[in-house]
Design a protein around this motif. Structure first.
Motif, mmCIF file in Angstrom:
data_model
loop_
_atom_site.group_PDB
_atom_site.id
_atom_site.type_symbol
_atom_site.label_atom_id
_atom_site.label_comp_id
_atom_site.label_asym_id
_atom_site.label_seq_id
_atom_site.Cartn_x
_atom_site.Cartn_y
_atom_site.Cartn_z
ATOM 1 N N PHE A 192 0.996 5.330 1.343
ATOM 2 C CA PHE A 192 1.064 4.500 0.140
ATOM 3 C C PHE A 192 -0.068 3.481 0.182
ATOM 4 C CE2 PHE A 192 2.425 2.621 -3.593
ATOM 5 C CZ PHE A 192 3.441 3.395 -4.141
ATOM 6 N N ILE A 193 -0.983 3.592 -0.784
ATOM 7 C CA ILE A 193 -2.188 2.756 -0.805
ATOM 8 C C ILE A 193 -2.106 1.794 -1.981
ATOM 9 C CG2 ILE A 193 -4.687 2.819 -1.135
ATOM 10 C CD1 ILE A 193 -4.700 5.513 0.355
ATOM 11 N N GLY A 194 -2.075 0.490 -1.652
ATOM 12 C CA GLY A 194 -1.899 -0.544 -2.682
ATOM 13 C C GLY A 194 -0.448 -0.983 -2.682
ATOM 14 N N LEU A 195 -0.177 -2.091 -1.960
ATOM 15 C CA LEU A 195 1.216 -2.511 -1.752
ATOM 16 C C LEU A 195 1.504 -3.810 -2.506
ATOM 17 C CD1 LEU A 195 1.222 -1.776 2.102
ATOM 18 C CD2 LEU A 195 2.257 -0.349 0.311
ATOM 19 N N VAL A 241 6.891 6.488 5.731
ATOM 20 C CA VAL A 241 5.845 5.944 4.853
ATOM 21 C C VAL A 241 4.856 5.106 5.658
ATOM 22 C CG1 VAL A 241 5.391 4.596 2.768
ATOM 23 C CG2 VAL A 241 7.545 5.834 2.984
ATOM 24 N N ARG A 242 3.568 5.432 5.502
ATOM 25 C CA ARG A 242 2.497 4.641 6.123
ATOM 26 C C ARG A 242 1.721 3.976 4.991
ATOM 27 N NH1 ARG A 242 -1.235 8.292 9.549
ATOM 28 N NH2 ARG A 242 0.431 9.713 9.055
ATOM 29 N N GLY A 243 1.557 2.641 5.064
ATOM 30 C CA GLY A 243 0.949 1.953 3.929
ATOM 31 C C GLY A 243 -0.268 1.148 4.313
ATOM 32 N N TYR A 244 -1.126 0.908 3.291
ATOM 33 C CA TYR A 244 -2.281 0.044 3.516
ATOM 34 C C TYR A 244 -2.584 -0.749 2.254
ATOM 35 C CZ TYR A 244 -6.792 -1.828 4.766
ATOM 36 O OH TYR A 244 -7.824 -2.707 5.018
ATOM 37 N N LYS A 287 0.455 -8.479 1.939
ATOM 38 C CA LYS A 287 1.124 -7.393 1.203
ATOM 39 C C LYS A 287 1.607 -6.322 2.184
ATOM 40 C CE LYS A 287 -0.442 -9.152 -2.706
ATOM 41 N NZ LYS A 287 0.215 -9.562 -3.894
ATOM 42 N N VAL A 288 0.781 -6.078 3.210
ATOM 43 C CA VAL A 288 1.182 -5.094 4.229
ATOM 44 C C VAL A 288 2.413 -5.628 4.964
ATOM 45 C CG1 VAL A 288 0.458 -3.829 6.294
ATOM 46 C CG2 VAL A 288 -1.222 -4.330 4.495
ATOM 47 N N GLY A 301 4.449 -2.331 -3.489
ATOM 48 C CA GLY A 301 5.297 -2.850 -2.401
ATOM 49 C C GLY A 301 6.720 -2.312 -2.524
ATOM 50 N N PRO A 302 7.419 -2.668 -3.596
ATOM 51 C CA PRO A 302 8.797 -2.163 -3.744
ATOM 52 C C PRO A 302 8.901 -0.642 -3.850
ATOM 53 C CG PRO A 302 8.169 -3.563 -5.623
ATOM 54 C CD PRO A 302 7.082 -3.687 -4.618
ATOM 55 N N MET A 303 7.897 0.010 -4.446
ATOM 56 C CA MET A 303 7.951 1.484 -4.546
ATOM 57 C C MET A 303 7.921 2.103 -3.147
ATOM 58 S SD MET A 303 5.338 1.942 -7.761
ATOM 59 C CE MET A 303 5.276 3.734 -7.866
ATOM 60 N N SER A 304 7.047 1.577 -2.277
ATOM 61 C CA SER A 304 6.943 2.143 -0.926
ATOM 62 C C SER A 304 8.238 1.914 -0.149
ATOM 63 C CB SER A 304 5.737 1.540 -0.185
ATOM 64 O OG SER A 304 5.913 0.151 0.001
#
Ligand code: NAD
Length: 298
Positions: free
Chosen positions: A6-9, A27-30, A36-37, A14-17
């Motif tokens: 998930f790119i763009g938190l 889920v791996r996010g950046y 935000k991370v 944020g809540p979507m991830s």
């Protein structure tokens, strides 16, 4: 369970991830903003150190970025995310972008035999938190079918909009109409006030008559009419005037690209531009009613 990048938190991503984590996905996010991370990590998302690192080995890559510019940079021009994934990965761009950017990323994905879906959303931050977004998916049917359970972990509905870029096209139509109907609602309120009509009377009649629309019935610019309306809390968004200006600008870019004529869309864009320049683009877009009032003589 899928592996999802998930790119763009931000406000939406944020809540979507976090909803994806709640549904049992890995889920791996950046995000370029560390806070935000950190917020996503508190919700169970694993932190990546870059966009390509988040995307590597993922079954699905979601982008939820401010504009088409960042989407192009992340997927192709700078971070080259499309080059670190294979043809088994499905890429979904859920940002609201211009049609030129969407066409560009579809072309670049097709060159690499990667399935890409443009799937902007409606439902706002409340829908992102509650997992009740509507996805408008443009692209081939098979990857949309495969992504459907992932969409439904964040939303309540997936609309098959058509082929590549059709999701962005329908989103821009909806939001142009929303902008125009909010301008019309604010104008009707200003006229009613000038003619001495009570706010409650204006609301009761219009919300149940042929003038009814989401702008009046749900996001009413007059306070004390609808419990959840931003007007009751000093126009705290909601949906900011700045984002409405962005979407109306996208509608006019789409009109220029396709040759469509959209005079009210352009008028609404110009009014929101004046509002954001002269007032405050960070408030809810229903605050336009204040500018409408101030435009009245006397
Ligand atoms: P936002 O600004 O809160 O989030 C975007 C995030 O992207 C930010 O956290 C930013 O730091 C991050 N970002 C920017 N460049 C990046 C990069 N190169 N790599 C990684 N992260 C990067 O915006 P939002 O409200 O979450 O909206 C996201 C998209 O969804 C926009 O296109 C918006 O138009 C659309 N949208 C928003 C709403 C809403 O109500 N907020 C509703 C529907 C659609």
């Amino acid at each position: 369970m899928a592996r999802i990048a998930f790119i763009g938190l931000g406000n939406m991503g944020g809540p979507m991830s976090i909803n994806l984590v709640k549904a049992g996905h890995q889920v791996r996010g950046y995000d370029i903003v560390p806070e935000k991370v950190a917020r996503a990590v508190a919700g169970g998302v694993e932190a990546a150190t870059s966009n390509p690192e988040a995307a590597k080995d993922a079954n699905f890559v979601f982008t939820m970025l401010p504009t088409g510019k960042e989407v192009r940079e992340v997927l192709v021009d700078d971070d080259e995310v499309l080059d670190v994934i294979g043809p088994d990965t499905i890429v979904v761009d859920s940002s609201t972008t211009d049609l030129a950017a969407t066409d560009y990323i579809h072309t670049q994905a097709a060159k690499r035999a990667i399935a890409l879906i443009d799937s902007p959303v409606s439902g706002g931050m409340a829908g992102a938190e509650a997992g009740t977004l509507t996805f408008m998916a443009g692209g081939d049917t098979a990857p949309i079918d495969r992504a459907e359970p992932v969409f439904l972990a964040m939303g309540k509905q997936v609309v098959r909009a058509g082929g590549p870029s059709a999701g962005q096209a329908v989103k821009v139509c909806n939001n142009m109409l929303l902008g125009i109907s909010m301008v019309g609602t604010c104008e009707a309120i200003a006229l009613g006030e000038a003619a001495g009509v009570d706010h409650q009377v204006l609301f009761d009649v219009i919300s149940t008559s042929t003038g009814n629309c989401w702008a009046m019935n749900v996001n009413c610019p007059m306070p004390d009419m609808v419990d959840t309306a931003p007007a009751n809390r000093g126009y705290t968004p909601g949906f900011t005037a700045k984002l409405m200006l962005k979407d109306l600008t996208l509608s006019q870019e789409a009109a220029a690209k396709t040759g469509a004529v959209t005079p009210l869309g352009e008028h609404a864009r110009a009014l929101y531009e004046a509002f954001c320049d002269e007032r405050n683009g960070e408030v809810d877009f229903s605050a336009l009613v204040q500018m409408m009032r101030d435009m009245q003589p006397g």
